[in-house]
Design an enzyme around this catalytic site. Structure first.
Site, PDB file in Angstrom:
ATOM      1  N   CYS A   2     -66.352  -7.619 -61.303  1.00  0.00           N
ATOM      2  CA  CYS A   2     -65.606  -7.695 -62.287  1.00  0.00           C
ATOM      3  C   CYS A   2     -65.762  -9.008 -63.220  1.00  0.00           C
ATOM      4  O   CYS A   2     -66.129 -10.162 -62.716  1.00  0.00           O
ATOM      5  CB  CYS A   2     -64.046  -7.629 -61.993  1.00  0.00           C
ATOM      6  N   TRP A  74     -65.669  -3.572 -62.046  1.00  0.00           N
ATOM      7  CA  TRP A  74     -66.484  -3.228 -61.013  1.00  0.00           C
ATOM      8  C   TRP A  74     -65.451  -2.391 -60.010  1.00  0.00           C
ATOM      9  O   TRP A  74     -64.858  -3.409 -59.460  1.00  0.00           O
ATOM     10  CB  TRP A  74     -67.354  -4.108 -60.313  1.00  0.00           C
ATOM     11  N   GLY A  99     -61.327  -9.767 -58.096  1.00  0.00           N
ATOM     12  CA  GLY A  99     -61.063  -9.990 -56.763  1.00  0.00           C
ATOM     13  C   GLY A  99     -60.151  -8.713 -56.096  1.00  0.00           C
ATOM     14  O   GLY A  99     -60.497  -7.756 -56.792  1.00  0.00           O
TER      15      GLY A  99
END
Ligand code: M6R
Length: 609
Positions: A2, A74, A99
């Site tokens: 990400c 992602w 995260g």
């Protein structure tokens, strides 16, 4: 993985958010989105797939507003759909996240029991609801954020905007990277400095646990609180990063361009460490190898781990130092035995890989000297380690590492030479000979690349395979591992690599006429043994493709082909044969028609564990 962008400005930010996201595309993602605040509403636009899909939507329905956040996702929790794409939002707050919130399930259950309705399957969505709840209790924006993130476990970088206060943008990080970009009349957040480079090069790297509150008043101001909620000053760096969009420079893919850049990047890396005229090592390397009790621990992930495996051969053979190699994801959780005589080397192209970074911090806390070998000067690892050494590969855009990997090999090889010299195991003459071999490597790589059509033909053949085996002995074994990984990553062909001597201990059962063998077999001290192993596989009906410099070598097999590579020394061979397996993977993927530069499911910078 990400990527995050945040902008607080006086101007419209919609298009700039997308522009910033385009500089984070290299990280790998599968959906994207932006949100702005305008006329007391949160406007969001999200799309599954590539950034172009989001651009198309925003072109049709522009998002107005002078504060906003953007995200490339992602997928971890929930498939890569529009519904799961960030920003996630309630009526009053919108959040982007890089995260993993590890305790999201418990938090989600608690929120659901309080009648909170979830819109997505993501872990991130709990963050918006937690902040929303605090705001509903009448808490200030700052307190609402601080109290909400105190409930989170895991790793996160967050950028947050608020419907009721379009003059505020908040960023906070624990575990995942986040930088603040500063301009007189605009403030920015980004997952890396490069994404902000065209706007500002005045960068503040937020530290672990930091929260930055950015405000627009008569001018633009910000305050940073540390993990203990104390107001702190952080250094501001003036960077000098290239701002042009990364270009393929006439090559069909970044990966091919980066393969072809290796003569230059290897030369740059080598010359940063040695004096080419005196054939000596520059005495600026940050490790004291004279300590007789010193042990070297090499720790990394993926290709960088294979670079470490290669280095083990060099440190042990050349410098006679006990050297252990670990996968960072295993090392960090297995309670390793470390002592203050251990020097831990962390190898990472990005310098951001979560597992490697966590392993680094663990070793540092246990009193070891930590040295990061990284390609990004301001990366988290470069900043966290006691010392760092740079690989001079320049930005690598292709997700599959090529030039960064060979630059890592170069640094590690020179380091092993330096260690041998410091321990007086080799004399100056031997060092000079060794450096001469290293200086020839760029030229050997150019020779390999002059015959690239051979790899094209082999790639065409391999593109028909479902599985492939790679073998090698000694330092050719890590090359085989790297070859198999490259092939898997970009062509999606199942490939495994084995130390050739291991074949008989099980893997030879895989051999059949549909499973090509790719042997890394230079005519070195391991050649005769590898040749016997190749023969054993050929006898069992496998198509055999041999990378070698031995023109005499031949085996009877249903299909046999050799690709001849330049004759060179054992160390130079590591680079030459690596370049060859990179080319094989590239052409195989090209013939299969897969996405070479951004293969499915992969990310350039792996910022979740
Ligand atoms: O940035 P790092 O070197 O720490 O990354 C480690 C791995 O994720 C990376 O090498 C990965 O295996 C590459 N995709 C290899 O091509």
């Amino acid at each position: 993985m990400c990527g995050i962008i945040g902008i607080l400005s006086n101007k419209e930010v919609g298009n700039s958010l997308i522009d910033g996201l385009s500089r984070l595309e290299y990280r790998g993602y599968d959906s994207a989105g932006i949100a702005t605040i305008n006329q007391n509403t949160i406007n969001r636009c999200r799309a599954a797939g590539k950034l172009q899909a989001l651009k198309d939507l925003v072109e049709k329905n522009p998002l107005s507003g002078s504060v906003g956040i953007g995200h490339t996702r992602w997928a971890t929790h929930g498939s890569p759909t529009k519904r799961n794409a960030h920003p996630h939002a309630t009526d009053r707050v919108a959040v982007v996240h890089n995260g993993i919130i590890e305790n999201y399930q418990i938090l989600k259950e608690a929120l659901i029991s309080q009648e909170v309705a979830f819109q997505s399957e993501t872990d991130t969505e709990v963050v918006v609801h937690l902040i929303e709840q605090e705001l509903q209790l009448g808490k200030s924006i700052e307190i609402a954020v601080v109290e909400s993130i105190a409930k989170l476990e895991g790793a996160f970088a967050l950028a947050i905007i608020f419907k009721d206060n379009p003059d505020i943008l908040i960023g906070t990080r624990r575990g995942s990277p986040l930088v603040l970009g500063i301009k007189e009349d605009e403030l920015f957040l980004g997952s890396d400095a490069w994404s902000l480079a065209p706007w500002t090069q005045k960068i503040c790297y937020l530290e672990e646990g930091d929260t930055v509150i950015m405000c627009r008043g008569s001018n633009f101001t910000y305050k940073i609180y540390d993990a203990n909620n104390q107001l702190v000053n952080r250094d501001i760096k003036q960077l000098n990063l290239a701002t042009g969009a990364a270009s393929k420079g006439g090559y069909s893919h970044f990966m091919l361009k980066e393969i072809f850049e290796q003569p230059q990047t290897l030369s740059d890396t080598l010359l940063s460490l040695v004096d080419e005229h005196n054939k000596t090592i520059r005495n600026e390397l940050p490790i004291d190898f004279t300590n007789k009790n010193l042990r070297i621990r090499l720790i990394a992930c993926g290709s960088s781990y294979y670079a470490c495996l290669m280095a083990k051969y060099w440190f042990e053979k050349t410098a006679r130092i006990l050297c252990e190699v670990d996968l960072a994801s295993e090392f960090r959780y297995r309670d390793p035995v470390l002592n203050s005589d251990d020097t831990c080397l962390f190898v990472s192209q990005s310098g951001e890989t979560t597992d490697t970074l966590a392993a680094l911090n663990l070793a540092k806390n246990m009193g070891c000297l930590t040295v990061a070998i990284v390609n990004v000067p301001e990366s988290s690892m470069a900043r966290s380690a006691h010392q760092h050494i740079l690989t001079m590969a320049g930005p690598e855009i292709g997700v599959a590492s090529t030039k960064a990997f060979t630059s890592q090999l170069m640094v590690l090889n020179v380091l092993s030479l330096y260690a041998a010299s410091a321990r007086k195991i080799i004399d100056n003459h031997t060092i000079a000979e060794h450096i001469t071999e290293l200086l020839h490597i760029p030229n050997f790589i150019s020779q390999v690349l002059q015959n690239i059509s051979e790899f094209d033909q082999l790639g065409q053949r391999l593109s028909q395979a479902r599985d492939a085996l790679f073998i090698g002995r000694g330092t050719n074994y890590p090359v085989a591992l790297e070859g198999a990984l490259k092939l898997k990553e970009i062509s999606y062909i199942h490939a495994e690599a084995y130390a050739a001597g291991e074949l008989k201990h099980g893997p030879i059962a895989l051999v059949d006429s549909a499973t090509p063998l790719i042997a890394i077999a230079p005519n070195d001290s391991w050649f005769e043994k590898t040749a016997s192993n190749i023969q054993e596989v050929a006898t069992r009906g496998a198509p055999v493709f041999v990378l070698t410099d031995n023109q005499e070598f031949n085996v009877k097999s249903c299909e046999f082909r050799s690709i001849y590579l330049p004759k060179a020394g054992t160390v130079a061979n590591c680079f030459i044969y690596t370049c060859a397996v990179q080319c094989i993977a590239y052409y195989t993927a090209l013939h299969k028609g897969t996405d070479v530069d951004q293969p499915r499911n992969l990310a350039k910078s792996v910022t979740v564990e």
